[in-house]
Every structure is written in structure tokens, then in C-alpha cells.
Design an enzyme around this catalytic site. Sequence first.
Site, PDB file in Angstrom:
ATOM      1  N   SER A 147      44.468  43.753  35.085  1.00 20.96           N
ATOM      2  CA  SER A 147      45.310  44.236  33.984  1.00 20.96           C
ATOM      3  C   SER A 147      46.787  43.965  34.260  1.00 20.96           C
ATOM      4  CB  SER A 147      45.088  45.732  33.755  1.00 20.96           C
ATOM      5  OG  SER A 147      45.500  46.493  34.871  1.00 20.96           O
ATOM      6  N   ASP A 205      50.831  46.864  41.475  1.00 19.38           N
ATOM      7  CA  ASP A 205      50.029  45.741  40.978  1.00 19.38           C
ATOM      8  C   ASP A 205      50.896  44.728  40.238  1.00 19.38           C
ATOM      9  OD1 ASP A 205      48.083  47.462  41.913  1.00 19.38           O
ATOM     10  OD2 ASP A 205      46.723  47.117  40.240  1.00 19.38           O
TER      11      ASP A 205
END
Length: 333
Positions: A147, A205
Site C-alpha cells: 500500500s 513504509d
Amino acid sequence: MWAQDLTVSAPGKVILHGEHAVVLGKVALAVALDLRTFLRLRPSAEGRVSVSLPGVGFGRSWDTPDLQALRGRIAADFDESKSPSVEQLDALREFAGITAGASAPESLATLAFLYMCLAISAKYGDVPSMDILVCSELPMGAGLGSSAAYAVCLAAALLMVCGAISCPLQEGEPTARWTEEELTLINSWAFRGEQVIHGNPSGVDNAVGTWGGALRYQAGKITPLKRVPTLRILLTNTKVPRSTKVLVAGVKEKILKFPAIMNPVLDSIGAISQECQNVLEAMPENPSPEHYPVLEDPLGWGVCTCPSPAAVTAWSLTSPRPQRVSLSGTGCP
């Protein structure tokens, strides 16, 4: 307005040490994988914006006047320094026909795109008509940053077509990357996309997806690890998907219920991350078998027991490439 197809790509990630504790301000060591998400950007003359993710069987398109009208209704607080509001996300769900609480990948991908498209265009100018195709080598729900790689690619593409950042490709060059200032802007908007998808992500991330390589991350501060050895780590994909949002919420619940137990655990995780950083940076000049037991993490909070359903395979610390833009052919690489 760009005149040819372009492909933006960003790598996935794995957290070596500090999984979950990083959300609560502890140190994490993370590295980029040589598995990437690709976003192909194609100009369109149809007055529409379309997004297709064939990997999840998803495709949507919207008339640009409809997007502009929606932006006018909810754009008051759009900014990369502000989190998406409940009211904004509710309006996007209503516009896209997504039910409250929907967690299917295509629903979250739609919400992230709509939020980032409207927020970025509200600040930097209208998004032109275009077709976006997203392909990925990363498995979803495997803890490998799929994502975030998607959000990084979206942020870079949308900022570029709105004129907020340059197209760094020079004539005759197949690939290029943005300046440090532009990468910082890409990272900040990618984090907002991650918030739409996960609610309360740490930011590690999207940082790895933006800068690549190996880095130390703590409470938003990013420090590249420039002196690390080449190591191979085994990553196994269990193919059992997990929701980062649910996992993070579960950890938070345990901390609230058992603070006297969990807070020392979190402190230990942070200390392990720091010790492993010291070992990694010492290994190139002083390789020793004694370093490996430390990296294997006898307390069980490293890669071997990562609470994500995937861990690492045949991969080198020094190989991953950063987020970048390239010329594209007719489809994703």
C-alpha cells in the site's frame, strides 16, 4: 502537460527490527526490497481520469468536472501537513459508492486515490485528463509495504502532473529520480495516502518506498544507513493476508490494557533495534561470527517472528533501488 507515457515505480519494504513498536515512537530498521510497484501514466483527451489495478480486478473512472465539484465541497482542509478528516473520507465514500467500514483492497485503493487526487489538485492545480495503470510485484496484505508503494507512486505521479514537482527525466535517459526536496514532498503526501488506508501508520513504509535503501526510522525522523553489509535473509510468504490497521489496533489495545507489561516490551524492542543498527554498521570493517546471533535476535522480535504474514527471501541489504520515474512502453514492466 507531459506528452508521453511515463512510469513511476517504488520498492516494497521489510522491517528488520522494530515492527509495531515503530508506530509508538520506537526505533525501527527497515530496508527496501527489489520488488516494486509500477504506475503508468498516460495522457488522455477524454475529460476523464481513470485508474486501473488489474491485480485486484479493479478499475474506475470519473469525469474531471465531477471531481472538481467534489473537491470544491470538501477541500477546505486539504494539506500535506493535515491528516484526512472523517468528514472528508465520508464524502469520498459516498461519492464512490463505498460502504462505511469497507476494507477490500479495491475500496481502500479508490479512497486513497480520490483523497490524494483532490487534495493535491486543491493545492497545486487541476489534475489533467489521464489514464493510470498500476501493476505490482508485491503481494498484498503480506507486510511488505504494497500500500505504501502504491501511495508513493500516486503521490509522485499526481504532484508531477499538477506541476508541484518536475519531471526529472532528461532526453536520452531511461530512468531518473527526483531531488531531495521533491522526494520529501512525495513522502509527505504518500503518508497521507497511507493514513487513508491504514488509519494510524508509522510512516516508515512510505519513507522506504520513497528513498529506498536501508534506513533507521523513529517518530518521523529518517536516517539512511550507509554502511551496511551484504546479507541474505530468508523471506517466506505464508499467503495468509493480514490487515495492518487491525494489527496496529490490536497492539494498541494490549498497551492500554496491560501498560506495565507492554511498555517495557516496547522499550526492549527499541533497544534491540539500536543494538542491531550498531552491529550492522560495524560489520563492514570488522566482520565477525559473533555479530550474527545479535542480528538473529534471541528475544524473538526481529525478522524471524515478524507479526506480518510474510518475511524475507534471497535478498540483499544493498541492492534495492529508490523511488524513480522512467519512460514507459504500452504497459507496466
